[in-house]
Design an enzyme around this catalytic site. Sequence first.
Site, short mmCIF file in Angstrom:
data_model
loop_
_atom_site.label_atom_id
_atom_site.label_comp_id
_atom_site.label_asym_id
_atom_site.label_seq_id
_atom_site.Cartn_x
_atom_site.Cartn_y
_atom_site.Cartn_z
N GLU A 22 16.44 -6.05 -9.55
CA GLU A 22 16.49 -6.07 -8.08
C GLU A 22 17.62 -5.21 -7.56
O GLU A 22 17.46 -4.50 -6.55
CB GLU A 22 16.65 -7.51 -7.58
N GLU A 23 18.77 -5.26 -8.20
CA GLU A 23 19.95 -4.56 -7.68
C GLU A 23 19.78 -3.04 -7.68
O GLU A 23 20.51 -2.34 -6.99
CB GLU A 23 21.20 -4.95 -8.47
N ASP A 59 17.74 -14.82 -1.51
CA ASP A 59 18.69 -13.83 -2.03
C ASP A 59 19.85 -13.58 -1.07
O ASP A 59 20.37 -12.47 -0.98
CB ASP A 59 17.96 -12.51 -2.34
N ASP A 62 24.81 -14.22 -6.20
CA ASP A 62 23.85 -13.14 -6.06
C ASP A 62 23.33 -12.73 -7.43
O ASP A 62 23.92 -11.91 -8.10
CB ASP A 62 24.51 -11.95 -5.36
#
Length: 499
Positions: A356-357, A384, A322
Amino acid sequence: MAFEGKPPFLLSLFMFLSMLSSPYDCHPHSARPMSSSDVDASLSLASYDTARGVSDIAADVGDNDDVANKIIDLAVHGAAQNRSYRRLADFTDTIGNRISGSHNLEMAIEYMYNAMTQDGLDVHLEPVKVPHWVRGKESAEMIVPRVKSLAILGLGSSVGTPPEGIEAEVLVVRSFEELKQRASEAVDKIVVFNQPFVSYGETVAYRSCGASEAAKVGAVATLIRSITPLSINSPHTGWQEYQHGVKRIPTACITVEDAELMWRMAQRGQKIVVRLTMGAKTLPDADSFNIVAEIKGKEHPEQVVLLSGHLDSWDVGQGAMDDGGGAIISWEALSLIKDLGLRPRRTMRTVLWTGEEQGGVGAQQYYDLHKVNLSNFDLVMESDTGTFEPVALQFNGNNEARKVMEEVVKKLAPLNTNKLEEDAEGEDIGLWMKAKVPGASLHVDDARYFWFHHTEGDTMTVQNPDDMNRCSALWAVVAYLVADLPDMLPRYPVSTQDT
């Protein structure tokens, strides 16, 4: 100074790029907002000729039968076999994890920019601002009814404790509803959520909202059972959101085992006391970049098939699953096309997202910059959920677009994944799909994904080179075939609310 201590490479690029827009479809941030009439007009000029029959569409896709087979053979059996796996291993072993705002993420961006440039791709960086949360030192210990160290991972955006920590009695609940029913018992307590895992989509609410819900009833901190169906005493981190107007209290995830231990103790009527120390803090937003690499289209370079994965990760493990794997196969797809000397009608563009996180902040800024050319985005793709064995392609689009994509995925038969499913997903492409741009995501055999998700266990050991070969081949075939069709994919009508 914002750039103090930054590598000269990123400093010079940021200063240069912040003065420029992308050479093909970037517009200054001050460009006028796109109206629904703009979109409707452009879409009428840029969608597939749906009056043609399915047999005609099949013939268009079939023109590239040989190309699809060559891509698959190169990725799975040929000179590029295991290349995506080696690239991911080299990258993650060299850089490690890459949380938003960190020096590691800066190094990761420089690494990938150089690697993709050396690969012969047209690469540039687009500057964005990202959150900068720092974990700091953290620990938790149960001191009553017995002494036991608790494995924890603070949650992103959490505040820290006072330097001396917080020592308080524990209230264990299994749901938000139980917390409300026992609200009077929560005052000045550390609330432990021992919610069962139902699915990630449903259960993640406890991680996202648990701190604020507990604070509303007077809790001083929260410890939340990790969002996973399987645990080997491994805490899982992730982002959490404080609600406006609610006191911000420290919050961390604990292991399934420790959550259940305290639940059993509480059921016996035992008093539980925990000491929690967290050095977490949020710093000013940091400078970062989305990485953009392209193979320009030979007929319509302004029209784009976008492939993507995110380059940032959490600050544990290696971020291999990830989402290092998704980022690498999005690079590898372009490499496969380049190695075969192919050039589609439209541009194939890979974007490696940053931030993104923390809620897709890099993708949001990319969308804000490029939505003025929304009608030129033919298909947006995101990987993802890991790069395990590919199962299918997930797709969002209207019926006419689906007919086209059904023909495209037939070319994946050598991979045994020629299945088109509903509901593409992805934090980073969601805005595009909401604006009616067709979207696709990679569906893999992700049964093990949430075992390792946001943990120290997200390392190269999770990855399999054969799976990555097949994911890379699928990604490249789909992107190339769509980019080389005579017409763009049709899309839903766009309303004012969509833009």
